[in-house]
Design a protein around this motif. Structure first.
Motif, PDB file in Angstrom:
ATOM      1  N   GLY A   1      57.103  18.092  37.161  1.00 14.10           N
ATOM      2  CA  GLY A   1      58.427  18.449  37.023  1.00 14.10           C
ATOM      3  C   GLY A   1      59.408  17.242  37.621  1.00 14.10           C
ATOM      4  O   GLY A   1      60.627  17.564  37.595  1.00 14.10           O
ATOM      5  N   ARG A   2      58.819  16.114  38.106  1.00 15.22           N
ATOM      6  CA  ARG A   2      59.724  15.167  38.706  1.00 15.22           C
ATOM      7  C   ARG A   2      59.235  13.833  37.849  1.00 15.22           C
ATOM      8  O   ARG A   2      58.088  13.696  37.705  1.00 15.22           O
ATOM      9  N   THR A   3      60.291  12.833  37.613  1.00 16.33           N
ATOM     10  CA  THR A   3      59.906  11.779  36.866  1.00 16.33           C
ATOM     11  C   THR A   3      59.325  10.692  37.735  1.00 16.33           C
ATOM     12  O   THR A   3      59.120  10.765  39.110  1.00 16.33           O
ATOM     13  N   LEU A   4      58.288   9.978  37.232  1.00 13.46           N
ATOM     14  CA  LEU A   4      57.685   8.759  38.135  1.00 13.46           C
ATOM     15  C   LEU A   4      58.590   8.221  38.821  1.00 13.46           C
ATOM     16  O   LEU A   4      58.158   7.611  39.879  1.00 13.46           O
ATOM     17  N   LEU A   5      59.518   7.566  38.138  1.00 16.61           N
ATOM     18  CA  LEU A   5      60.558   6.859  38.993  1.00 16.61           C
ATOM     19  C   LEU A   5      61.202   7.594  40.328  1.00 16.61           C
ATOM     20  O   LEU A   5      61.328   6.948  41.230  1.00 16.61           O
ATOM     21  N   HIS A   6      61.485   8.773  39.751  1.00 19.48           N
ATOM     22  CA  HIS A   6      62.127   9.335  41.032  1.00 19.48           C
ATOM     23  C   HIS A   6      61.125   9.661  42.124  1.00 19.48           C
ATOM     24  O   HIS A   6      61.410   9.499  43.376  1.00 19.48           O
ATOM     25  N   ARG A   7      59.713   9.893  41.763  1.00 14.18           N
ATOM     26  CA  ARG A   7      58.748   9.827  42.712  1.00 14.18           C
ATOM     27  C   ARG A   7      58.542   8.612  43.470  1.00 14.18           C
ATOM     28  O   ARG A   7      58.536   8.842  44.882  1.00 14.18           O
ATOM     29  N   THR A   8      58.705   7.586  42.913  1.00 12.84           N
ATOM     30  CA  THR A   8      58.693   6.291  43.549  1.00 12.84           C
ATOM     31  C   THR A   8      59.583   5.885  44.395  1.00 12.84           C
ATOM     32  O   THR A   8      59.492   5.599  45.716  1.00 12.84           O
ATOM     33  N   ILE A   9      61.054   6.246  44.092  1.00 16.10           N
ATOM     34  CA  ILE A   9      62.065   6.091  44.996  1.00 16.10           C
ATOM     35  C   ILE A   9      61.850   7.034  46.085  1.00 16.10           C
ATOM     36  O   ILE A   9      62.175   6.548  47.252  1.00 16.10           O
ATOM     37  N   ALA A  10      61.401   8.255  46.055  1.00 13.41           N
ATOM     38  CA  ALA A  10      61.409   9.052  47.121  1.00 13.41           C
ATOM     39  C   ALA A  10      60.334   8.579  48.006  1.00 13.41           C
ATOM     40  O   ALA A  10      60.345   8.531  49.522  1.00 13.41           O
ATOM     41  N   MET A  11      59.325   7.967  47.736  1.00 10.90           N
ATOM     42  CA  MET A  11      58.177   7.690  48.426  1.00 10.90           C
ATOM     43  C   MET A  11      58.477   6.353  49.108  1.00 10.90           C
ATOM     44  O   MET A  11      58.236   6.148  50.206  1.00 10.90           O
ATOM     45  N   ALA A  12      59.251   5.503  48.577  1.00 11.22           N
ATOM     46  CA  ALA A  12      59.790   4.213  48.892  1.00 11.22           C
ATOM     47  C   ALA A  12      60.801   4.386  50.297  1.00 11.22           C
ATOM     48  O   ALA A  12      60.628   3.747  51.104  1.00 11.22           O
ATOM     49  N   ARG A  13      61.763   5.365  50.088  1.00 13.15           N
ATOM     50  CA  ARG A  13      62.571   5.619  51.123  1.00 13.15           C
ATOM     51  C   ARG A  13      62.117   6.327  52.296  1.00 13.15           C
ATOM     52  O   ARG A  13      62.302   6.012  53.471  1.00 13.15           O
ATOM     53  N   ALA A  14      61.181   7.268  52.265  1.00 14.32           N
ATOM     54  CA  ALA A  14      60.294   7.976  53.144  1.00 14.32           C
ATOM     55  C   ALA A  14      59.636   6.656  53.899  1.00 14.32           C
ATOM     56  O   ALA A  14      59.659   6.665  55.184  1.00 14.32           O
ATOM     57  N   ALA A  15      58.986   5.653  53.260  1.00 18.41           N
ATOM     58  CA  ALA A  15      58.254   4.694  54.060  1.00 18.41           C
ATOM     59  C   ALA A  15      59.197   3.587  54.789  1.00 18.41           C
ATOM     60  O   ALA A  15      59.034   3.167  55.847  1.00 18.41           O
ATOM     61  N   ILE A  16      60.455   3.444  54.115  1.00 23.02           N
ATOM     62  CA  ILE A  16      61.283   2.656  54.922  1.00 23.02           C
ATOM     63  C   ILE A  16      61.802   3.020  55.952  1.00 23.02           C
ATOM     64  O   ILE A  16      62.124   2.237  57.049  1.00 23.02           O
ATOM     65  N   GLY A  17      61.907   4.302  56.155  1.00 18.12           N
ATOM     66  CA  GLY A  17      62.810   4.998  57.134  1.00 18.12           C
ATOM     67  C   GLY A  17      64.308   4.555  57.322  1.00 18.12           C
ATOM     68  O   GLY A  17      64.816   4.445  56.574  1.00 18.12           O
ATOM     69  N   GLY A  18      64.625   4.370  58.649  1.00 16.06           N
ATOM     70  CA  GLY A  18      66.024   3.962  58.695  1.00 16.06           C
ATOM     71  C   GLY A  18      66.190   2.533  59.178  1.00 16.06           C
ATOM     72  O   GLY A  18      67.230   2.159  59.687  1.00 16.06           O
ATOM     73  N   ARG A  19      65.181   1.660  58.588  1.00 17.64           N
ATOM     74  CA  ARG A  19      65.324   0.255  58.913  1.00 17.64           C
ATOM     75  C   ARG A  19      66.763  -0.369  58.200  1.00 17.64           C
ATOM     76  O   ARG A  19      66.822  -0.411  56.837  1.00 17.64           O
TER      77      ARG A  19
ATOM     78  N   GLN B   1      51.318   6.367  47.339  1.00 19.62           N
ATOM     79  CA  GLN B   1      50.821   5.336  48.028  1.00 19.62           C
ATOM     80  C   GLN B   1      50.197   5.900  49.347  1.00 19.62           C
ATOM     81  O   GLN B   1      50.757   7.121  49.860  1.00 19.62           O
ATOM     82  N   PRO B   2      49.405   5.127  49.775  1.00 21.40           N
ATOM     83  CA  PRO B   2      48.887   5.555  51.485  1.00 21.40           C
ATOM     84  C   PRO B   2      50.194   5.682  52.241  1.00 21.40           C
ATOM     85  O   PRO B   2      50.899   4.623  52.343  1.00 21.40           O
ATOM     86  N   GLU B   3      49.976   6.253  53.295  1.00 20.83           N
ATOM     87  CA  GLU B   3      51.028   6.581  54.321  1.00 20.83           C
ATOM     88  C   GLU B   3      50.831   5.336  55.120  1.00 20.83           C
ATOM     89  O   GLU B   3      49.805   4.905  55.444  1.00 20.83           O
ATOM     90  N   GLY B   4      52.047   4.672  55.310  1.00 14.34           N
ATOM     91  CA  GLY B   4      51.749   3.457  56.346  1.00 14.34           C
ATOM     92  C   GLY B   4      51.521   2.323  55.536  1.00 14.34           C
ATOM     93  O   GLY B   4      51.527   1.090  56.074  1.00 14.34           O
TER      94      GLY B   4
END
Length: 269
Positions: free
Chosen positions: A26-44, A107-110
């Motif tokens: 139900g979610r596109t590959l690109l939107h999934r990758t963006i969400a994962m990247a944002r979570a990994a970057i955090g608030g830097r 991606q693996p967390e961290g």
């Protein structure tokens, strides 16, 4: 901005056309990758995120998720080339560039943080690897009977620098039954599709033509090794479920089954 995270999102995949827009549970590959990247970057505050694409629809799809997008030349053949083009399009070039492959949203967390730490510690190029236990190695072998060019393994030196990458499973293992009885992990490392570069190393990489071995394996990182640019591999823990990347229709079916079984590891946008 010290570091730029680039998601290359090319429209013209031969095995899975318009791959960034394909739906996975139900979610596109690109939107999934963006969400994962944002979570990994955090608030830097010193890290920026951008999608680099050659397709207007994909760029609009990225912007709909609130992510910046940069149009890059369709003649650029590699994700790293697209990442460099995105970096040079910034008002001030970043010190480091991360190429976060758009077909690996689980991606693996961290992993992203580990790559950034390796760059800040002096690595010219850094990329994550996962030590496979024996069941994970068995699963990779089974997967390759159906998708032989999906999933990459890595041979490492004792100091962590990469010796080689391959779409075959390396190293070959003598006396495997004895090793299985003696140790919980196999000697195989699986490569995670995430690369961090010092900008100068990325420029040098892109200034050189693809090599013969790079073309045979379909792995651009082999050019780095053939140029003598050291690649530091960073061990990370495996993700909630192991996915080597989305390259075929079968990969989508497999990942959707894993999401149904274990839950969705990618946060909402």
């Amino acid at each position: 901005m010290t570091l730029l995270v680039v998601i290359p999102a090319r429209a013209g995949s031969t095995r899975l056309p318009r791959k960034p827009l394909r739906l996975i549970a139900g979610r596109t590959l690109l939107h999934r990758t963006i969400a994962m990247a944002r979570a990994a970057i955090g608030g830097r505050a010193d890290v920026a995120l951008v999608v680099a694409t050659d397709d207007r629809e994909i760029a609009d799809h990225a912007r709909a998720a609130g992510c910046d997008a940069v149009m890059t030349d369709s003649a650029i053949a590699t994700g790293s080339g697209r990442a460099l083009a995105a970096a040079l399009a910034q008002s001030a070039p970043p010190r480091f560039v991360v190429n976060l492959q758009g077909d690996s949203p689980f991606q693996p967390e961290g992993a992203l943080a580990a790559v950034i730490a390796a760059l800040e510690a002096g690595a010219q190029v850094a990329t994550p690897v996962i030590a496979l236990d024996w069941p994970a190695l068995d699963a990779l072998r089974d997967h390759k009977t159906r998708s032989p060019f999906s999933g990459t393994t890595c041979a490492r030196a004792p100091d962590g620098h990469a010796l080689w990458f391959s779409k075959t499973i390396i190293p070959a293992i003598r006396n495997e039954e004895r090793l299985r009885a003696d140790q919980p992990r196999s000697p195989v490392w699986r490569h995670v599709g995430l690369y961090g570069y010092a900008l100068d190393a990325l420029r040098r990489f892109e200034a050189c033509s693809p090599t013969a071995l790079e073309n045979l394996e379909g792995l651009e990182q082999l050019r780095l090794l053939e140029l003598g640019i050291p690649v530091m591999t960073v061990p990370v823990d495996p993700p909630l479920f192991d996915s080597s990347g989305i390259d075929t229709e079968a990969d989508i079916v497999r990942v959707e089954a894993l999401i149904a079984q274990y839950g969705d590891p990618v946060p909402a946008l």
